[in-house]
Design a protein around this motif. Sequence first.
Motif, PDB file in Angstrom:
ATOM      1  N   HIS A   9       0.858  -1.189   0.000  1.00 15.71           N
ATOM      2  CA  HIS A   9       0.000   0.000   0.000  1.00 15.71           C
ATOM      3  C   HIS A   9       0.890   1.233   0.000  1.00 15.71           C
ATOM      4  O   HIS A   9       1.849   1.307   0.773  1.00 15.71           O
ATOM      5  CB  HIS A   9      -0.938   0.028   1.203  1.00 15.71           C
ATOM      6  CG  HIS A   9      -2.093   0.967   1.027  1.00 15.71           C
ATOM      7  ND1 HIS A   9      -1.934   2.341   1.045  1.00 15.71           N
ATOM      8  CD2 HIS A   9      -3.410   0.736   0.798  1.00 15.71           C
ATOM      9  CE1 HIS A   9      -3.111   2.911   0.841  1.00 15.71           C
ATOM     10  NE2 HIS A   9      -4.030   1.966   0.691  1.00 15.71           N
ATOM     11  N   ASN A  16      -4.457   0.105   5.884  1.00 12.99           N
ATOM     12  CA  ASN A  16      -3.527  -0.996   5.624  1.00 12.99           C
ATOM     13  C   ASN A  16      -2.228  -0.796   6.390  1.00 12.99           C
ATOM     14  O   ASN A  16      -1.699  -1.730   6.995  1.00 12.99           O
ATOM     15  CB  ASN A  16      -3.236  -1.096   4.120  1.00 12.99           C
ATOM     16  CG  ASN A  16      -4.211  -1.982   3.396  1.00 12.99           C
ATOM     17  OD1 ASN A  16      -4.037  -3.190   3.315  1.00 12.99           O
ATOM     18  ND2 ASN A  16      -5.265  -1.374   2.869  1.00 12.99           N
ATOM     19  N   PRO A  99      -4.706  -3.920   0.008  1.00 11.47           N
ATOM     20  CA  PRO A  99      -6.093  -3.622  -0.358  1.00 11.47           C
ATOM     21  C   PRO A  99      -6.501  -4.477  -1.555  1.00 11.47           C
ATOM     22  O   PRO A  99      -5.676  -4.750  -2.434  1.00 11.47           O
ATOM     23  CB  PRO A  99      -6.026  -2.135  -0.748  1.00 11.47           C
ATOM     24  CG  PRO A  99      -4.648  -1.971  -1.295  1.00 11.47           C
ATOM     25  CD  PRO A  99      -3.764  -2.917  -0.515  1.00 11.47           C
ATOM     26  N   LEU A 100      -7.733  -4.900  -1.580  1.00 17.67           N
ATOM     27  CA  LEU A 100      -8.224  -5.704  -2.688  1.00 17.67           C
ATOM     28  C   LEU A 100      -8.406  -4.800  -3.910  1.00 17.67           C
ATOM     29  O   LEU A 100      -9.206  -3.860  -3.892  1.00 17.67           O
ATOM     30  CB  LEU A 100      -9.556  -6.349  -2.304  1.00 17.67           C
ATOM     31  CG  LEU A 100     -10.033  -7.549  -3.105  1.00 17.67           C
ATOM     32  CD1 LEU A 100      -9.058  -8.712  -2.970  1.00 17.67           C
ATOM     33  CD2 LEU A 100     -11.420  -7.972  -2.652  1.00 17.67           C
ATOM     34  N   TYR A 101      -7.621  -5.057  -4.958  1.00 18.51           N
ATOM     35  CA  TYR A 101      -7.711  -4.307  -6.214  1.00 18.51           C
ATOM     36  C   TYR A 101      -8.282  -5.228  -7.296  1.00 18.51           C
ATOM     37  O   TYR A 101      -7.651  -6.235  -7.644  1.00 18.51           O
ATOM     38  CB  TYR A 101      -6.324  -3.835  -6.666  1.00 18.51           C
ATOM     39  CG  TYR A 101      -5.755  -2.646  -5.946  1.00 18.51           C
ATOM     40  CD1 TYR A 101      -6.411  -2.025  -4.889  1.00 18.51           C
ATOM     41  CD2 TYR A 101      -4.514  -2.124  -6.321  1.00 18.51           C
ATOM     42  CE1 TYR A 101      -5.863  -0.937  -4.228  1.00 18.51           C
ATOM     43  CE2 TYR A 101      -3.957  -1.026  -5.674  1.00 18.51           C
ATOM     44  CZ  TYR A 101      -4.634  -0.444  -4.625  1.00 18.51           C
ATOM     45  OH  TYR A 101      -4.074   0.634  -3.993  1.00 18.51           O
ATOM     46  N   TRP A 102      -9.469  -4.889  -7.820  1.00 22.33           N
ATOM     47  CA  TRP A 102     -10.058  -5.683  -8.885  1.00 22.33           C
ATOM     48  C   TRP A 102     -10.068  -7.178  -8.538  1.00 22.33           C
ATOM     49  O   TRP A 102      -9.670  -8.021  -9.324  1.00 22.33           O
ATOM     50  CB  TRP A 102      -9.356  -5.425 -10.221  1.00 22.33           C
ATOM     51  CG  TRP A 102      -9.610  -4.033 -10.724  1.00 22.33           C
ATOM     52  CD1 TRP A 102      -8.742  -2.977 -10.728  1.00 22.33           C
ATOM     53  CD2 TRP A 102     -10.847  -3.535 -11.243  1.00 22.33           C
ATOM     54  NE1 TRP A 102      -9.358  -1.853 -11.214  1.00 22.33           N
ATOM     55  CE2 TRP A 102     -10.645  -2.169 -11.553  1.00 22.33           C
ATOM     56  CE3 TRP A 102     -12.100  -4.094 -11.494  1.00 22.33           C
ATOM     57  CZ2 TRP A 102     -11.657  -1.359 -12.088  1.00 22.33           C
ATOM     58  CZ3 TRP A 102     -13.101  -3.304 -12.029  1.00 22.33           C
ATOM     59  CH2 TRP A 102     -12.873  -1.957 -12.324  1.00 22.33           C
ATOM     60  N   SER A 104      -8.243  -8.864  -6.624  1.00 25.89           N
ATOM     61  CA  SER A 104      -6.938  -9.510  -6.590  1.00 25.89           C
ATOM     62  C   SER A 104      -5.956  -8.622  -5.825  1.00 25.89           C
ATOM     63  O   SER A 104      -6.356  -7.704  -5.119  1.00 25.89           O
ATOM     64  CB  SER A 104      -6.448  -9.755  -8.021  1.00 25.89           C
ATOM     65  OG  SER A 104      -5.264 -10.529  -8.030  1.00 25.89           O
ATOM     66  N   PRO A 106      -2.678  -5.902  -5.511  1.00 24.58           N
ATOM     67  CA  PRO A 106      -2.119  -4.778  -6.274  1.00 24.58           C
ATOM     68  C   PRO A 106      -0.972  -5.239  -7.167  1.00 24.58           C
ATOM     69  O   PRO A 106      -0.313  -6.240  -6.895  1.00 24.58           O
ATOM     70  CB  PRO A 106      -1.613  -3.835  -5.172  1.00 24.58           C
ATOM     71  CG  PRO A 106      -2.390  -4.212  -3.961  1.00 24.58           C
ATOM     72  CD  PRO A 106      -2.609  -5.685  -4.068  1.00 24.58           C
TER      73      PRO A 106
END
Length: 216
Positions: A9, A16, A99-102, A104, A106
């Motif tokens: 992050h 986070n 952090p959950l990105y899309w 999945s 980062p």
Amino acid sequence: MKVLIVLAHPEEKSFNAALYQQAVKTLKKAGYEVRTSDLYKIGFQPVSGKENFTQLNNTEFFKQQDEEVSALQQNTFSSDIVAEQEKVEWCDIMIWQFPLYWFSVPAILKGWIDKVFSMGKFYDNGRIFDNGFSVGKKAMLSVTAGGPEKNYSKEKYGDINAILFPIHRGVFEFLGFSTLQPQVAYSVERLSNEERALLLNKWTERLLHIDQENNL
């Protein structure tokens, strides 16, 4: 007990970062040995390719897995990869904070996976799952999500464990790690200070007994 915590992050004041800092403080105070990889802070380069190596075995045609096997034999991995590989080999428990990105991880963490878990060192023909190089180690995800918990259902986004399955099965278990239940904080942008404090306290309580937890 040795713990590696990987943070992905970019903001030092994020929740986070707070979860990451709380984990480091709690585990050290409890007597664990802790090492960290704050990927943005160390400027980790996530793009995997020829630069993973100080020299190539085959300069005519690049095949990463072949070069990884050669690099293990010839000590030609780049220094950033070696440093991270040593941390993974050292630890008993590995925690990823992100952090959950899309649905999945980062990109910086995906690049870390691509570069660090090289063939011949962390997996090989027949050395996967129950026969993997990391059998006996544990791994877990500590994830933040922007949406509320109610959205993570079969009718909407999908169950959180189903979303995280490609990481749990395709990375951790593939390499031989035992996977622990993920720690998930929902609606992080909407949390009050009191709610954040409560989540941090629950995280602390869990970490104090993390070595006693059973597999997912």
